[in-house]
Design a protein around this motif. Structure first.
Motif, PDB file in Angstrom:
ATOM      1  N   PRO A 103       0.852  -1.206   0.000  1.00 52.16           N
ATOM      2  CA  PRO A 103       0.000   0.000   0.000  1.00 52.16           C
ATOM      3  C   PRO A 103       0.879   1.245   0.000  1.00 52.16           C
ATOM      4  O   PRO A 103       1.092   1.892   1.023  1.00 52.16           O
ATOM      5  CB  PRO A 103      -0.818  -0.141   1.285  1.00 52.16           C
ATOM      6  CG  PRO A 103       0.022  -0.996   2.186  1.00 52.16           C
ATOM      7  CD  PRO A 103       0.793  -1.925   1.278  1.00 52.16           C
ATOM      8  N   ALA A 104       1.383   1.564  -1.183  1.00 53.65           N
ATOM      9  CA  ALA A 104       2.496   2.510  -1.310  1.00 53.65           C
ATOM     10  C   ALA A 104       2.077   3.972  -1.426  1.00 53.65           C
ATOM     11  O   ALA A 104       2.939   4.846  -1.511  1.00 53.65           O
ATOM     12  CB  ALA A 104       3.349   2.130  -2.525  1.00 53.65           C
ATOM     13  N   ARG A 105       0.771   4.242  -1.465  1.00 48.61           N
ATOM     14  CA  ARG A 105       0.332   5.639  -1.584  1.00 48.61           C
ATOM     15  C   ARG A 105      -0.055   6.172  -0.207  1.00 48.61           C
ATOM     16  O   ARG A 105      -0.903   5.590   0.489  1.00 48.61           O
ATOM     17  CB  ARG A 105      -0.838   5.745  -2.559  1.00 48.61           C
ATOM     18  CG  ARG A 105      -1.359   7.175  -2.717  1.00 48.61           C
ATOM     19  CD  ARG A 105      -2.290   7.316  -3.905  1.00 48.61           C
ATOM     20  NE  ARG A 105      -1.544   7.441  -5.156  1.00 48.61           N
ATOM     21  CZ  ARG A 105      -1.679   6.641  -6.197  1.00 48.61           C
ATOM     22  NH1 ARG A 105      -2.510   5.622  -6.144  1.00 48.61           N
ATOM     23  NH2 ARG A 105      -0.990   6.842  -7.287  1.00 48.61           N
ATOM     24  N   LEU A 106       0.584   7.275   0.189  1.00 52.23           N
ATOM     25  CA  LEU A 106       0.352   7.892   1.499  1.00 52.23           C
ATOM     26  C   LEU A 106      -0.166   9.320   1.324  1.00 52.23           C
ATOM     27  O   LEU A 106       0.297  10.052   0.445  1.00 52.23           O
ATOM     28  CB  LEU A 106       1.651   7.936   2.311  1.00 52.23           C
ATOM     29  CG  LEU A 106       2.228   6.594   2.780  1.00 52.23           C
ATOM     30  CD1 LEU A 106       3.684   6.755   3.176  1.00 52.23           C
ATOM     31  CD2 LEU A 106       1.393   6.046   3.936  1.00 52.23           C
ATOM     32  N   TYR A 107      -1.111   9.696   2.169  1.00 53.05           N
ATOM     33  CA  TYR A 107      -1.630  11.061   2.172  1.00 53.05           C
ATOM     34  C   TYR A 107      -1.293  11.707   3.516  1.00 53.05           C
ATOM     35  O   TYR A 107      -1.593  11.154   4.574  1.00 53.05           O
ATOM     36  CB  TYR A 107      -3.145  11.071   1.954  1.00 53.05           C
ATOM     37  CG  TYR A 107      -3.562  10.570   0.588  1.00 53.05           C
ATOM     38  CD1 TYR A 107      -3.568  11.418  -0.517  1.00 53.05           C
ATOM     39  CD2 TYR A 107      -3.919   9.240   0.403  1.00 53.05           C
ATOM     40  CE1 TYR A 107      -3.936  10.959  -1.775  1.00 53.05           C
ATOM     41  CE2 TYR A 107      -4.284   8.771  -0.848  1.00 53.05           C
ATOM     42  CZ  TYR A 107      -4.287   9.624  -1.931  1.00 53.05           C
ATOM     43  OH  TYR A 107      -4.645   9.165  -3.175  1.00 53.05           O
ATOM     44  N   GLY A 108      -0.624  12.852   3.457  1.00 57.60           N
ATOM     45  CA  GLY A 108      -0.220  13.523   4.686  1.00 57.60           C
ATOM     46  C   GLY A 108      -0.344  15.017   4.557  1.00 57.60           C
ATOM     47  O   GLY A 108      -0.949  15.539   3.619  1.00 57.60           O
ATOM     48  N   SER A 109       0.263  15.711   5.509  1.00 54.73           N
ATOM     49  CA  SER A 109       0.228  17.173   5.501  1.00 54.73           C
ATOM     50  C   SER A 109       1.600  17.713   5.877  1.00 54.73           C
ATOM     51  O   SER A 109       2.336  17.113   6.668  1.00 54.73           O
ATOM     52  CB  SER A 109      -0.831  17.706   6.468  1.00 54.73           C
ATOM     53  OG  SER A 109      -0.594  17.225   7.788  1.00 54.73           O
ATOM     54  N   LYS A 110       1.948  18.848   5.289  1.00 52.00           N
ATOM     55  CA  LYS A 110       3.234  19.484   5.538  1.00 52.00           C
ATOM     56  C   LYS A 110       3.229  20.126   6.914  1.00 52.00           C
ATOM     57  O   LYS A 110       2.336  20.920   7.240  1.00 52.00           O
ATOM     58  CB  LYS A 110       3.501  20.524   4.455  1.00 52.00           C
ATOM     59  CG  LYS A 110       4.852  21.229   4.564  1.00 52.00           C
ATOM     60  CD  LYS A 110       5.031  22.181   3.386  1.00 52.00           C
ATOM     61  CE  LYS A 110       6.370  22.914   3.481  1.00 52.00           C
ATOM     62  NZ  LYS A 110       6.564  23.841   2.340  1.00 52.00           N
ATOM     63  N   VAL A 111       4.193  19.747   7.729  1.00 49.54           N
ATOM     64  CA  VAL A 111       4.287  20.303   9.076  1.00 49.54           C
ATOM     65  C   VAL A 111       4.587  21.800   8.971  1.00 49.54           C
ATOM     66  O   VAL A 111       5.531  22.217   8.289  1.00 49.54           O
ATOM     67  CB  VAL A 111       5.386  19.583   9.892  1.00 49.54           C
ATOM     68  CG1 VAL A 111       5.596  20.278  11.235  1.00 49.54           C
ATOM     69  CG2 VAL A 111       5.021  18.121  10.092  1.00 49.54           C
ATOM     70  N   GLY A 112       3.767  22.602   9.631  1.00 46.60           N
ATOM     71  CA  GLY A 112       3.955  24.050   9.628  1.00 46.60           C
ATOM     72  C   GLY A 112       2.917  24.790   8.816  1.00 46.60           C
ATOM     73  O   GLY A 112       2.559  25.922   9.145  1.00 46.60           O
ATOM     74  N   THR A 113       2.421  24.144   7.735  1.00 47.94           N
ATOM     75  CA  THR A 113       1.428  24.809   6.888  1.00 47.94           C
ATOM     76  C   THR A 113       0.157  23.980   6.719  1.00 47.94           C
ATOM     77  O   THR A 113      -0.858  24.515   6.274  1.00 47.94           O
ATOM     78  CB  THR A 113       2.003  25.094   5.479  1.00 47.94           C
ATOM     79  OG1 THR A 113       2.235  23.844   4.808  1.00 47.94           O
ATOM     80  CG2 THR A 113       3.303  25.883   5.568  1.00 47.94           C
TER      81      THR A 113
END
Length: 360
Positions: A103-113
């Motif tokens: 399961p190679a697709r990851l969804y995240g968020s940029k730390v700080g923004t």
């Protein structure tokens, strides 16, 4: 060789009033024209209605349809996949790819923004460093930290490499594969728009070793990555760059394949990934060697196969390297004619679709 080539040779054969040296020049020119034509990307295009792209796998995989294509004559037969047994001989050797899709697709968020970031794992470089595709890349310069699953997994971009890919070092607690299984999604190709409820439905029934970022439609191992699925973006296909993919063939399996060949059996690859692995590890004398490494093999018309005789595969995207591979085995005109017939007969295309057996 094309029908045009055969006709041309026939004309030359009976044109006794033409000097032999002239015949050779004419033949060479015709062959050059033919090869030049088959090096054009558009020569691998076919028209596919969107409704024929299979969005979901069949519950019973063996009930998929099977087109049988004779690579020498271009003759086509229509069957159900379970009929494949009728085309296999006792001394044949089926070669499968036992890699397993992660399961190679990851969804995240940029730390700080908190900017939304999508990461696709391509290949593990060392320890917890992976080469990745990142979207949007412009927001992920070296030093950028990305959080996944509310901090269960974090990744820091440490470098920008070939074609803008990012090297990311991941930090987590526990076992990476277990974290990935919890947070990651299967890297479905863009033409599949339905949500995949069961991750195992994007595996082959014989998947064993984790490592692929795309499902092999193929006991050799090739961890499938960008080399297989990145689109061809140049008109002259010789200018296309293939990305490297990791392969592994153990001695027992190499010996089994060589023994099959020595006993007059056919080597039948299950999937283009198995084909590419075998053609990488086979020498000019047709001997398969065990080993592991990285391959960038690109197979297109004009390639002389050293390892395989037949191929079980699915129906591939227009203008793709995989369509070029099957065209190298069965002839471009035969393959495109078969694909157009498959469209007429409403076969199901691509990863979750129906199958083709290219026989001798």
């Amino acid at each position: 060789m094309t029908d045009l080539s055969l006709l041309f040779l026939t004309v030359l054969k009976y044109a006794n009033n033409i000097d032999y040296s002239v015949k050779k020049v004419l033949y060479r020119k015709e062959i050059k024209v033919m090869l030049k034509k088959e090096m054009s990307l558009h020569d691998y295009y076919y028209d596919l209605p969107e409704e024929l792209i299979a969005q979901d796998p069949l519950e019973d995989r063996s009930s998929s349809r099977l087109m049988v294509l004779d690579k020498d004559t271009g003759e086509i037969e229509h069957h159900i996949f379970k009929d494949i047994i009728d085309y296999l001989n006792p001394n044949d050797c089926l070669v499968i790819n036992d890699t397993k899709v992660i399961p190679a697709r990851l969804y995240g968020s940029k730390v700080g923004t908190d900017a939304k970031i999508e990461v696709l794992l391509l290949k593990r470089k060392e320890n917890d460093v992976w080469e990745t595709l990142v979207k949007p890349g412009k927001k992920c310069k070296p030093g950028t930290v990305i959080s996944f699953g509310d901090g269960i997994l974090t990744g820091e971009v440490i470098d920008v490499v070939e074609e803008g890919n990012r090297l990311i070092k991941f930090t987590y607690e526990g076992i990476f594969e277990e974290v990935l299984d919890k947070l990651g999604e299967m890297p479905l190709p863009p033409y599949i728009t339905h949500k995949l409820e069961d991750k195992n439905r994007y595996q082959t029934v014989y998947a064993k070793y984790e490592g692929s970022a795309a499902a092999p439609t193929a006991h050799v191992t090739l961890h499938v990555g960008l080399g297989t699925f990145r689109p061809v973006k140049v008109e002259n296909i010789l200018e296309h760059h293939m990305h490297s993919e990791f392969y592994m063939v153990d001695e027992e399996d190499a010996n089994m394949i060589n023994e099959c060949r020595a006993n007059g059996g056919r080597v039948i690859a299950v999937g283009t990934t198995s084909t590419r692995t075998l053609e990488t590890v086979t020498d000019e004398n047709g001997i398969v060697h065990s080993g592991s490494g990285w391959t960038q093999i690109f197979i297109y018309p004009g390639y002389q196969f050293k390892a395989i005789d037949c191929l079980i595969t699915n129906f591939h995207l227009p203008e793709s390297t995989l369509l070029m591979l099957v065209s190298a085995l069965a002839g471009r005109e035969n393959v495109l004619n078969a694909y157009n017939k498959a469209v007429e007969e409403k076969y199901r295309f691509f990863s979750f679709g129906d199958a083709m057996f290219i026989k001798e």
